[in-house]
Scaffold this active site. Structure first.
Site, short mmCIF file in Angstrom:
data_model
loop_
_atom_site.label_atom_id
_atom_site.label_comp_id
_atom_site.label_asym_id
_atom_site.label_seq_id
_atom_site.Cartn_x
_atom_site.Cartn_y
_atom_site.Cartn_z
N LYS A 126 0.92 -1.23 -0.06
CA LYS A 126 0.09 0.06 0.11
C LYS A 126 0.78 1.36 0.03
O LYS A 126 0.42 2.11 -0.69
CB LYS A 126 -0.95 0.04 1.04
CG LYS A 126 -2.02 -1.07 1.03
CD LYS A 126 -3.27 -0.68 1.73
CE LYS A 126 -4.53 -1.61 1.77
NZ LYS A 126 -5.59 -1.40 2.60
N LYS A 218 -5.09 -10.07 -7.19
CA LYS A 218 -6.20 -10.32 -6.40
C LYS A 218 -7.32 -9.33 -6.74
O LYS A 218 -7.01 -8.14 -7.19
CB LYS A 218 -5.81 -9.87 -4.97
CG LYS A 218 -6.57 -10.54 -3.66
CD LYS A 218 -6.04 -9.78 -2.41
CE LYS A 218 -6.07 -8.23 -2.31
NZ LYS A 218 -5.64 -7.79 -1.03
N LYS A 221 -10.76 -3.42 -4.63
CA LYS A 221 -11.51 -2.25 -4.73
C LYS A 221 -11.01 -1.36 -5.38
O LYS A 221 -11.59 -0.30 -6.18
CB LYS A 221 -11.80 -1.53 -3.38
CG LYS A 221 -12.61 -2.56 -2.19
CD LYS A 221 -12.60 -2.07 -0.91
CE LYS A 221 -13.48 -2.88 -0.08
NZ LYS A 221 -13.09 -2.66 1.43
P1 TYM Z 1 -10.83 -5.32 3.75
O1 TYM Z 1 -11.83 -4.17 4.00
O2 TYM Z 1 -9.83 -5.16 2.62
O3 TYM Z 1 -11.67 -6.37 3.27
C1 TYM Z 1 -12.73 -6.93 3.70
C2 TYM Z 1 -12.62 -8.66 3.83
O4 TYM Z 1 -12.70 -9.12 2.48
C3 TYM Z 1 -11.68 -10.03 2.28
N1 TYM Z 1 -11.23 -10.10 0.87
C4 TYM Z 1 -11.30 -10.81 -0.01
N2 TYM Z 1 -11.50 -12.14 0.18
C5 TYM Z 1 -11.45 -13.08 -0.86
N3 TYM Z 1 -10.81 -12.51 -1.99
C6 TYM Z 1 -10.44 -11.26 -2.25
N4 TYM Z 1 -9.99 -10.67 -3.50
C7 TYM Z 1 -10.59 -10.30 -1.06
N5 TYM Z 1 -10.60 -8.96 -1.06
C8 TYM Z 1 -10.88 -8.74 0.24
C9 TYM Z 1 -10.67 -9.58 3.18
O5 TYM Z 1 -9.75 -10.69 3.48
C10 TYM Z 1 -11.42 -9.30 4.52
O6 TYM Z 1 -11.68 -10.44 5.38
N6 TYM Z 1 -7.68 -5.09 7.36
C11 TYM Z 1 -9.19 -5.47 7.14
C12 TYM Z 1 -10.43 -4.91 7.99
C13 TYM Z 1 -10.30 -5.11 9.44
C14 TYM Z 1 -10.18 -6.52 10.13
C15 TYM Z 1 -10.23 -6.18 11.56
C16 TYM Z 1 -10.60 -7.57 9.69
C17 TYM Z 1 -9.78 -4.28 10.38
N7 TYM Z 1 -9.96 -4.92 11.60
C18 TYM Z 1 -10.29 -7.20 12.58
C19 TYM Z 1 -10.74 -8.72 10.72
C20 TYM Z 1 -10.58 -8.57 12.26
C21 TYM Z 1 -9.44 -5.07 5.58
O7 TYM Z 1 -8.73 -4.36 5.13
O8 TYM Z 1 -10.28 -5.76 5.07
#
Ligand code: TYM
Length: 356
Positions: A126, A218, A221
């Site tokens: 990032k 991957k 967004k």
């Molecule tokens: P974020 O917002 O990027 O994504 C949310 C969830 O979607 C999953 N994900 C995917 N799974 C499969 N294939 C993909 N291409 C894909 N893109 C995203 C992510 O793995 C995630 O589960 N850091 C985290 C948010 C967070 C969090 C937490 C999660 C903050 N605090 C505590 C669990 C526990 C994030 O940026 O997710």
């Protein structure tokens, strides 16, 4: 014969099983977020007490337009509900309404080591080449993520594969805290283990959904091409067009998983189909092995429209009523705060702060 349990396990037994997970309100919720995370959040509701959080404090580690952020917080909330999360039986809220997340994150920033954070691949990706210009928050992000989970002493965290390293760090932080303060934790009668070593739940055929334009990247967004992803709010025509244009190779679909593993684009589409249909990949291959992609893509389009159409429509309906969404978040936050405040009382005693 009864199995002898180690002391760590004994005091872990006192920690209630609880699920926590979060999604960033940064726009363009897509099929990866749904299959890798939100769909699985829904399934876990029958087995656990669940806390699902719209992690707005995480979102601002990179610049967010304030009005867009507000809209995106409501949109993720709408997605949770449209997908089937029950905000009455479980807890749905946005992170910034529960100050204890930031409070515990500070303490964890003092527990985590620079060397641990330096290894985080997501920060490197990032921040890119201009690391000097990345926010301090982006660097400290994993300490906040550990706090999100551990402020509820959550035991299980469903996420996609890309969050695995962050969850390992959360375990390292929990373990170091438990060790550093072991004497104090025991003295206060809080058992031997205060924070659980959280178990990541990363499973199923779609833990890493790939871009529809490039099977080695991957689905994300932030990809500049909207054709790389299926958004949860895409209509039937958009879904059909994106699936039709999805990159594939010229061979028909293979019949076994071994051959599939060598073909990333085909593997991705089969994984998506399997996850949407709640079937293992082998069952999908048994049905479509030998078929041309045109036929498989028609079936995938039909399935995706059937599953995602109602979700997108419900999201659009829900966001029309921001007051209703906000009231769900306020109610969830007040219940979350009670749990978080309880943990923080103990944490303050453990660390040695003076409190009321
Ligand atoms: P974020 O917002 O990027 O994504 C949310 C969830 O979607 C999953 N994900 C995917 N799974 C499969 N294939 C993909 N291409 C894909 N893109 C995203 C992510 O793995 C995630 O589960 N850091 C985290 C948010 C967070 C969090 C937490 C999660 C903050 N605090 C505590 C669990 C526990 C994030 O940026 O997710």
């Amino acid at each position: 014969m009864t199995r002898r349990r180690n002391p760590g396990e004994l005091s872990m037994a006192a920690i209630k099983e609880r699920v926590f997970s979060g999604v960033q309100p940064t726009g363009n919720l897509h099929l990866g977020n749904y299959l890798g995370a939100i769909k699985r959040f829904v399934d876990l509701q029958t087995k656990y007490d669940c806390i699902y959080c719209v992690v707005d404090l995480h979102a601002i580690t990179v610049w967010q337009e304030p009005d867009e952020l507000t809209k995106n917080i409501r949109e993720v909330t709408a997605a949770f509900i449209a997908c089937g999360i029950d905000p009455k039986r479980h807890i749905v809220f946005n992170q910034s309404q529960v100050a204890e997340h930031a409070e515990l994150a500070w303490i964890f920033s003092c527990v985590a080591r620079m060397g641990w954070l330096n290894r985080m691949t997501q920060f490197k990706e990032k921040a890119g080449k201009d690391r000097e210009n990345a926010s301090v928050g982006l660097y400290a992000y994993p300490a906040l993520m550990a706090a999100d989970i551990l402020v509820y002493r959550a035991t299980h965290v469903p996420v996609g594969d890309d969050q695995k390293q962050h969850l390992e760090l959360a375990r390292d932080i929990a373990q170091k805290f438990n060790n550093d303060f072991a004497a104090q934790i025991a003295k206060l009668g809080l058992g031997q283990v205060f924070f659980p070593l959280t178990e990541p739940l990363i499973s199923g055929p779609a833990t890493r959904v790939m871009s529809l334009r490039d099977g080695t990247k991957k689905m994300s967004k932030s990809d500049a091409s909207d054709y790389s992803r299926i958004n949860l709010t895409d209509g039937a025509d958009e879904i059909a067009q994106k699936v039709r244009k999805a990159r594939t190779d010229p061979e028909p679909l293979p019949s076994d998983e071994e051959a599939l593993a060598r073909r990333p684009e085909a593997d991705n589409l089969v994984g998506i189909f399997a996850a949407l249909a709640d079937r293992p990949k082998t069952a999908v291959l048994a049905e479509y092995g030998g078929a041309q992609f045109a036929r498989f893509k028609d079936a995938l389009t039909e399935l995706a429209v059937e599953k995602l159409g109602p979700i997108g429509a419900e999201m659009k309906r829900l966001v029309q009523d921001p007051k209703h969404i906000d009231s769900i978040l306020v109610d969830g936050a007040s219940r979350a705060r009670k749990l978080a405040a309880e943990t923080m009382k103990h944490v303050k005693d453990i660390v040695g702060f003076v409190r009321d």
